[in-house]
Design a protein around this motif. Structure first.
Motif, PDB file in Angstrom:
ATOM      1  N   GLY A  36       0.861  -1.190   0.000  1.00  0.00           N
ATOM      2  CA  GLY A  36       0.000   0.000   0.000  1.00  0.00           C
ATOM      3  C   GLY A  36       0.890   1.230   0.000  1.00  0.00           C
ATOM      4  N   ILE A  37       0.273   2.385  -0.211  1.00  0.00           N
ATOM      5  CA  ILE A  37       1.034   3.637  -0.166  1.00  0.00           C
ATOM      6  C   ILE A  37       0.642   4.354   1.115  1.00  0.00           C
ATOM      7  CG2 ILE A  37       1.461   5.839  -1.379  1.00  0.00           C
ATOM      8  CD1 ILE A  37       2.324   3.390  -3.002  1.00  0.00           C
ATOM      9  N   ASP A  38       1.647   4.845   1.831  1.00  0.00           N
ATOM     10  CA  ASP A  38       1.349   5.574   3.069  1.00  0.00           C
ATOM     11  C   ASP A  38       0.772   6.936   2.694  1.00  0.00           C
ATOM     12  OD1 ASP A  38       1.277   6.765   5.555  1.00  0.00           O
ATOM     13  OD2 ASP A  38       3.027   5.633   6.255  1.00  0.00           O
ATOM     14  N   PRO A  48       4.924  -2.839   2.291  1.00  0.00           N
ATOM     15  CA  PRO A  48       4.283  -4.160   2.282  1.00  0.00           C
ATOM     16  C   PRO A  48       3.037  -4.179   3.155  1.00  0.00           C
ATOM     17  CG  PRO A  48       6.432  -4.240   3.342  1.00  0.00           C
ATOM     18  CD  PRO A  48       6.310  -2.887   2.728  1.00  0.00           C
ATOM     19  N   GLU A  49       1.970  -4.807   2.643  1.00  0.00           N
ATOM     20  CA  GLU A  49       0.680  -4.805   3.352  1.00  0.00           C
ATOM     21  C   GLU A  49       0.327  -6.236   3.767  1.00  0.00           C
ATOM     22  OE1 GLU A  49      -2.111  -1.951   2.198  1.00  0.00           O
ATOM     23  OE2 GLU A  49      -2.904  -2.484   4.160  1.00  0.00           O
ATOM     24  N   ALA A  50      -0.597  -6.383   4.691  1.00  0.00           N
ATOM     25  CA  ALA A  50      -1.084  -7.687   5.177  1.00  0.00           C
ATOM     26  C   ALA A  50      -0.024  -8.448   5.959  1.00  0.00           C
ATOM     27  CB  ALA A  50      -1.602  -8.556   4.020  1.00  0.00           C
ATOM     28  N   ARG A 292     -13.959   6.152   0.373  1.00  0.00           N
ATOM     29  CA  ARG A 292     -13.227   4.888   0.574  1.00  0.00           C
ATOM     30  C   ARG A 292     -12.288   5.010   1.781  1.00  0.00           C
ATOM     31  NH1 ARG A 292     -10.793   1.372   2.106  1.00  0.00           N
ATOM     32  NH2 ARG A 292      -9.589  -0.265   1.084  1.00  0.00           N
ATOM     33  N   HIS A 293     -11.581   6.131   1.885  1.00  0.00           N
ATOM     34  CA  HIS A 293     -10.688   6.325   3.036  1.00  0.00           C
ATOM     35  C   HIS A 293     -11.154   7.508   3.867  1.00  0.00           C
ATOM     36  CE1 HIS A 293      -7.623   3.344   2.585  1.00  0.00           C
ATOM     37  NE2 HIS A 293      -7.562   3.577   1.295  1.00  0.00           N
ATOM     38  N   ARG A 294     -11.220   7.279   5.189  1.00  0.00           N
ATOM     39  CA  ARG A 294     -11.613   8.373   6.081  1.00  0.00           C
ATOM     40  C   ARG A 294     -10.432   8.804   6.948  1.00  0.00           C
ATOM     41  NH1 ARG A 294     -16.590   7.073   9.495  1.00  0.00           N
ATOM     42  NH2 ARG A 294     -15.436   5.212  10.112  1.00  0.00           N
TER      43      ARG A 294
HETATM   44  C1  UD1 Z   1     -10.661   1.262   7.004  1.00  0.00           C
HETATM   45  C2  UD1 Z   1     -11.520   2.533   7.137  1.00  0.00           C
HETATM   46  C3  UD1 Z   1     -11.018   3.633   6.200  1.00  0.00           C
HETATM   47  C4  UD1 Z   1      -9.551   3.918   6.521  1.00  0.00           C
HETATM   48  C5  UD1 Z   1      -8.731   2.636   6.386  1.00  0.00           C
HETATM   49  C6  UD1 Z   1      -7.298   2.898   6.811  1.00  0.00           C
HETATM   50  C7  UD1 Z   1     -13.890   2.737   7.527  1.00  0.00           C
HETATM   51  C8  UD1 Z   1     -15.258   2.408   7.074  1.00  0.00           C
HETATM   52  N1  UD1 Z   1     -12.875   2.236   6.803  1.00  0.00           N
HETATM   53  O1  UD1 Z   1     -10.895   0.753   5.705  1.00  0.00           O
HETATM   54  O2  UD1 Z   1     -11.783   4.801   6.379  1.00  0.00           O
HETATM   55  O3  UD1 Z   1      -9.062   4.898   5.642  1.00  0.00           O
HETATM   56  O4  UD1 Z   1      -9.291   1.593   7.231  1.00  0.00           O
HETATM   57  O5  UD1 Z   1      -6.612   1.758   7.188  1.00  0.00           O
HETATM   58  O6  UD1 Z   1     -13.715   3.444   8.509  1.00  0.00           O
HETATM   59  N2  UD1 Z   1      -2.848   3.428   5.456  1.00  0.00           N
HETATM   60  C9  UD1 Z   1      -1.989   4.486   5.653  1.00  0.00           C
HETATM   61  N3  UD1 Z   1      -1.326   4.561   6.850  1.00  0.00           N
HETATM   62  C10 UD1 Z   1      -1.503   3.638   7.843  1.00  0.00           C
HETATM   63  C11 UD1 Z   1      -2.396   2.555   7.635  1.00  0.00           C
HETATM   64  C12 UD1 Z   1      -3.049   2.473   6.429  1.00  0.00           C
HETATM   65  O7  UD1 Z   1      -1.812   5.319   4.788  1.00  0.00           O
HETATM   66  O8  UD1 Z   1      -0.876   3.749   8.899  1.00  0.00           O
HETATM   67  C13 UD1 Z   1      -3.535   3.307   4.148  1.00  0.00           C
HETATM   68  C14 UD1 Z   1      -2.608   2.634   3.128  1.00  0.00           C
HETATM   69  O9  UD1 Z   1      -2.831   3.194   1.872  1.00  0.00           O
HETATM   70  C15 UD1 Z   1      -3.092   1.186   3.181  1.00  0.00           C
HETATM   71  C16 UD1 Z   1      -4.584   1.379   3.421  1.00  0.00           C
HETATM   72  O10 UD1 Z   1      -4.689   2.502   4.301  1.00  0.00           O
HETATM   73  O11 UD1 Z   1      -2.840   0.521   1.970  1.00  0.00           O
HETATM   74  C17 UD1 Z   1      -5.216   0.175   4.061  1.00  0.00           C
HETATM   75  O12 UD1 Z   1      -6.583   0.375   4.090  1.00  0.00           O
HETATM   76  P1  UD1 Z   1      -7.563  -0.869   4.322  1.00  0.00           P
HETATM   77  O13 UD1 Z   1      -7.185  -1.582   5.580  1.00  0.00           O
HETATM   78  O14 UD1 Z   1      -7.663  -1.672   3.086  1.00  0.00           O
HETATM   79  O15 UD1 Z   1      -8.929  -0.065   4.553  1.00  0.00           O
HETATM   80  P2  UD1 Z   1     -10.261  -0.633   5.172  1.00  0.00           P
HETATM   81  O16 UD1 Z   1      -9.962  -1.541   6.308  1.00  0.00           O
HETATM   82  O17 UD1 Z   1     -11.155  -1.127   4.107  1.00  0.00           O
END
Ligand code: UD1
Ligand code: MG
Length: 395
Positions: A36-38, A48-50, A292-294
């Motif tokens: 993922g991208i920070d 790296p994710e997961a 999608r991201h909050r």
């Molecule tokens: C949930 C939240 C979403 C939030 C996301 C962040 C809800 C409904 N969903 O979605 O709003 O934006 O988690 O994890 O509330 N990331 C960072 N920095 C971090 C951790 C994650 O930038 O420290 C970003 C990265 O791009 C990473 C992505 O978040 O790839 C992961 O998101 P994901 O876990 O797939 O999101 P959700 O769990 O679906």
């Protein structure tokens, strides 16, 4: 006591193995497209994710190795083997294992929200079955002030199983939606795990010592592997934990809550997650638009985080949307900017709420503040659980 010492040694080894494995496997994850991208950094490097799958696997393997140790006496004397306790541990580990698999599938396939609710429900089935076979106690003790109407206890039968299934769904998703800044998913899980361990240690002298020993058998290796993950996920994150970690954590807490019979206390430790969930409800149910991201918005100029925002088109507003906005404004829980056609409002997460109240904050400071809040809530939970509980329940 002997087995706890062995478990502590095994867990220390698990900590070092996890801490070593994570950087060594990181490139493999990126090659497999798991990155993922920070979003809160200037550099757009692949992270790296997961990686929660690594700590989750080491946690499970440690627990498997521990099985012959904890049941060592029973293995010598097969006539008196404690089948019930064995089934409990196996079912607990099976549910966590299912969640690891399903969480990893979610990270790889990016599943839709309805599946995020279905997956933990399915993974909790082994747990519910063993609960049915071993305890099948579906009775709630009624708090003293309500006893004149409801009696000492109420048997809610099948509804109790629905409650336990929902607990698993809640625990897994609640951690996943209080996320998005470095170290927060893992940090909150560490505080909750420590809270449960402290509670177990206090209760070891009570008559429920067996249930609390069971809880310790699961929580100690979980905490060790999670601390190793935190080392790499803390600001600036070298790895992201993914939904795999959130699901494994939530299910681990649900397993101990259900099989050790202290689900109400575990829910008290989840106070920040409950607040975040309730505050998120309007967006989760799409009464207010949910991007999608909050996660917070990063400002490159100042290197600080601001609350992220969403836009409500006035002509699309229903009566419920207006009512929710009014209540939130009255309670000073939103930062609202209005023009003729639209209302611009912060995304409703606890993280953004802290940013509204504290002003723009650096990422590491925000994570630390939220973790301090989690610790504060644990203290509140202990006050409710001990001094205050005597007003509501017989000791
Ligand atoms: C949930 C939240 C979403 C939030 C996301 C962040 C809800 C409904 N969903 O979605 O709003 O934006 O988690 O994890 O509330 N990331 C960072 N920095 C971090 C951790 C994650 O930038 O420290 C970003 C990265 O791009 C990473 C992505 O978040 O790839 C992961 O998101 P994901 O876990 O797939 O999101 P959700 O769990 O679906
Ligand atoms: Mg997530």
């Amino acid at each position: 006591m002997f087995e706890i010492i062995i478990l502590l040694i095994l867990s220390a080894v698990a900590y070092f193995i996890t801490a070593e494995l994570i950087p060594n496997l990181s490139d493999l994850f990126i090659k497999a497209g798991l990155f993922g991208i920070d979003l809160c950094k200037t550099n757009k490097k692949k992270v790296p994710e997961a990686i929660g799958v690594v700590s989750g696997c080491v946690f499970l393997v440690t627990s498997f190795i521990f099985i012959p140790i904890v049941f060592g006496n029973g293995l010598m004397d097969t006539q008196n083997f404690p089948h019930n306790e064995f089934a409990e541990l196996l079912a607990g580990l099976l549910s966590i294992c299912c969640m690891l698999l399903l969480g990893f599938a979610d990270d790889v396939l990016d599943l839709r929200w309805r599946y995020k609710l279905l997956l933990p429900t399915m993974a909790s089935l082994p747990l519910l079955v063993v609960y049915y076979v071993n305890f099948n106690s579906t009775t709630f003790v009624v708090p003293i002030p309500l006893r004149q109407w409801l009696g000492i206890s109420v048997n809610i039968g099948f509804l109790y199983y629905i409650y336990m299934g929902m607990l698993a769904v809640f625990c897994t998703n609640a951690i996943n939606i209080l996320a998005g800044i470095n170290g927060l998913e893992v940090g909150q899980s560490v505080v909750i795990a420590l809270s449960i361990i402290i509670f177990d240690i206090i209760e070891l002298r009570g008559d429920q010592y067996k249930a609390h020993t069971f809880s310790l058998h699961i929580m100690i290796p979980y905490l060790a592997t999670t601390l190793a993950l935190l080392k790499h996920n803390w600001y600036p994150s070298k790895v992201f934990v993914g939904d795999t970690f959130c699901y494994v954590s939530g299910m681990t807490f649900a397993v101990v809550a259900i099989l050790s019979h202290f689900s109400k206390t575990v829910l008290l430790f989840f106070l920040p997650q409950i607040i975040n969930f309730l505050y998120s409800v309007p967006q989760l149910f799409h009464i207010i638009p949910c991007p999608r991201h909050r996660l917070p918005k990063y400002s490159e100029e100042t290197d600080l985080l601001h609350a992220s925002r969403t836009i409500i088109v006035k002509k699309d507003m229903t009566f419920i949307t207006k009512l929710i906005l009014q209540v939130l404004t009255m309670l000073h829980l939103t930062d609202k900017v209005e023009d003729e056609d639209c209302i611009n409002i912060n995304n409703m997460t606890l993280i953004n709420l802290f940013l509204i109240k504290l002003g723009p904050t650096s990422e590491v400071q925000l994570t630390t503040t939220l973790m301090a809040f989690q610790v504060f809530c644990t203290c509140v939970a202990f006050v409710v659980r001990y001094p205050m509980a005597s007003y509501f329940y017989d000791s």
